[in-house]
Motif scaffolding. Structure first.
Motif, PDB file in Angstrom:
ATOM      1  N   GLU A  91       0.866  -1.174   0.000  1.00 13.89           N
ATOM      2  CA  GLU A  91       0.000   0.000   0.000  1.00 13.89           C
ATOM      3  C   GLU A  91       0.899   1.218   0.000  1.00 13.89           C
ATOM      4  OE1 GLU A  91      -2.647  -0.303   3.344  1.00 13.89           O
ATOM      5  OE2 GLU A  91      -3.799  -1.924   2.425  1.00 13.89           O
ATOM      6  N   GLU A 130      -4.037   5.708   2.770  1.00 14.29           N
ATOM      7  CA  GLU A 130      -3.708   4.829   1.640  1.00 14.29           C
ATOM      8  C   GLU A 130      -4.131   5.507   0.344  1.00 14.29           C
ATOM      9  OE1 GLU A 130      -5.550   0.862   1.653  1.00 14.29           O
ATOM     10  OE2 GLU A 130      -5.330   0.810  -0.523  1.00 14.29           O
ATOM     11  N   GLN A 163      -2.499   1.091  -4.112  1.00 17.73           N
ATOM     12  CA  GLN A 163      -2.102  -0.263  -3.725  1.00 17.73           C
ATOM     13  C   GLN A 163      -1.712  -1.045  -4.963  1.00 17.73           C
ATOM     14  OE1 GLN A 163      -4.872  -2.541  -1.298  1.00 17.73           O
ATOM     15  NE2 GLN A 163      -3.287  -4.066  -0.892  1.00 17.73           N
TER      16      GLN A 163
END
Ligand code: ATP
Ligand code: MG
Length: 443
Positions: A209, A282, A285
């Motif tokens: 991530e 985040e 990813q």
């Protein structure tokens, strides 16, 4: 662009519903408007930022050899039954029916559909590797949509998918995306750190991530502080060459999300002074999932000996709309947003400090025209608001440069140039301000 003809509904007061600074500032600066929980309209200024982010994503994906497509937002439920995910996905999936009672869904992600497309369009081992991506709206009926565009229900994602002959080749594709992600986020003026992440039932070590460190982030992370000093690969990085050394440099320093955190390893590998336990957002990813989709969906290529081989896949997401919030979270001050130059909605804001004065109006128009002729994007505040209100507004919307044109300076042949990030101000002759900005913005 003249503010008098634009649409910039800024707010004076802090909206009560916004809990974090990026959400507050995005509402106050007139970037977005909430239409339903987790569903936002992008107003002109916000849309410009979104487009600039998209553009950087596109340039870096294309540079790394990915090819853009556009898939529909609506998908057939039957496609998801092929992979077995239709029942498994749960209440985050928005399910609907058309007039013929056919079951549809608003895509939360697109592994099934892209596998279907590649299954139909790729036949031989010679057609590999392939990497297809899109920038498209997704819907996830999040239980707690919050923090504005950071956790929306409808949100814009770059989703990319690689297809390879075997695991070795798939690892090469993964490394390309890993390097492209390092470059993508750095170009936006933020530091996103790749951290080991959950691989789920697939297992293995191939999921990272990309996390922007921020106290308001929703992820708990642990990392070695020295990872913050690593160099970003240059634009001429050879995507056909060996990217393993870059990956090794970035993954040999400890960095992990709480899902896969290993306290013993952390303490053994990271000197106490370099231990950084914090929170993060985040923003992307990368993930290798092997034959998870090609197996049930029978996506194969033929080998030279005529036998069939299942494709090895990976998926690569970037939260395009979430990034707008993440960038504001990382780059603001008490007065408002401080856009990194590469994603700013306009390069320069010009303030006519004396509404109704013919000389300042003419000078403003001339500076704007000359900057625009050099490819700069300019927002000219030609409204009849007070000078003080205009200054506050310019600081709030955070354009990298401000030019203030007032009658006194103008009589002496000068205007004021202000750099938003440093606050530095200079009095410059009119000609020089144009040359200075053209040089500084370099567009
Ligand atoms: P999260 O853990 O934050 O729910 P995720 O891991 O489920 O995200 P992915 O499936 O990896 O999300 O999607 C790719 C990217 O899309 C994420 O890295 C994130 O930047 C963005 N994203 C995911 N969910 C949302 C959301 N609800 N609102 C805005 N962006 C999102
Ligand atoms: Mg994720």
């Amino acid at each position: 662009m003249r503010l008098s003809r634009y649409f910039l509904p800024t707010l004076k007061d802090n909206p009560a519903e916004a809990q974090i600074v990026s959400h507050r500032l995005m509402l106050r600066a007139g970037l977005i408007r909430q239409e339903a929980a987790g569903i936002y309209a992008w107003l002109p200024l916000g849309l410009r930022v979104l487009k600039r982010i998209e553009r950087i994503v596109r340039e870096e994906m294309d540079r790394a050899g990915a090819v853009e497509i556009l898939m529909p937002t609506l998908q057939l439920a039957d496609l998801w039954r092929e992979s077995g995910r239709y029942e498994a996905y749960g209440p985050e999936m928005l399910r609907l029916r058309d007039r013929h009672e056919r079951e549809l869904l608003y895509g939360p992600t697109n592994e099934e559909m892209v596998t279907e497309i590649v299954r139909a369009g790729v036949a031989s081992w010679r057609d590999l590797p392939r990497n297809l991506y899109q920038i498209q709206w997704k819907f996830r009926d999040e239980q707690r949509p919050r923090f504005g565009v950071m956790r929306g229900r409808e949100f814009l994602m770059k989703d990319g998918y690689s297809f390879d002959l075997d695991e070795d080749a798939a690892r090469r594709s993964y490394r390309r995306m890993f390097v492209a992600y390092l470059r993508t986020f750095a170009r936006m003026g933020i530091r996103a750190i790749p951290m080991r992440a959950e691989t789920g039932p697939i297992g293995g070590d191939l999921s990272h991530e990309f996390i922007v460190l921020a106290a308001t982030g929703e992820s708990d992370v642990y990392c070695d502080r020295r990872v913050l000093d690593l160099a970003i690969p240059a634009a001429d990085v050879d995507y056909d060459g060996d990217l393993e050394p870059i990956l090794r440099a970035w993954t040999s320093l400890y960095a992990a999300t709480s899902d896969v955190h290993d306290a013993a390893r952390y303490e053994a590998e990271v000197p106490e002074a370099d231990r950084l336990r914090t929170r993060g957002i985040e923003v992307g990813q990368v993930f290798y999932f092997g034959t998870r989709y090609s197996e049930p969906m029978r996506a194969v290529v033929t080998l030279p000996d005529g036998s069939a081989r299942r494709l090895h896949g990976g998926s690569y997401g970037i939260g395009v709309s979430r990034l707008v919030g993440a960038i504001v979270e990382a780059s603001h001050d008490e007065a408002g947003i401080v856009w990194p130059a590469a994603v700013a909605p306009f390069d320069v804001g010009i303030v006519d400090a004396k509404a109704g004065d013919a000389a300042t109006a003419t000078a403003c128009a001339e500076i704007a025209a000359r900057l625009e002729a050099n490819g700069l994007e300019v927002l000219l505040d030609d409204t009849d608001a007070r000078a003080g209100a205009k200054f506050a507004n310019m600081d709030l919307i955070g354009l990298p440069w401000q030019v203030v044109v007032g009658p006194r300076g103008l009589a002496a042949g000068t205007v004021e140039l202000k750099h938003r990030a440093s606050g530095e101000r200079r009095e410059l002759p009119l000609d020089e301000v144009v040359a200075t900005l053209v040089e500084a913005v370099g567009r």
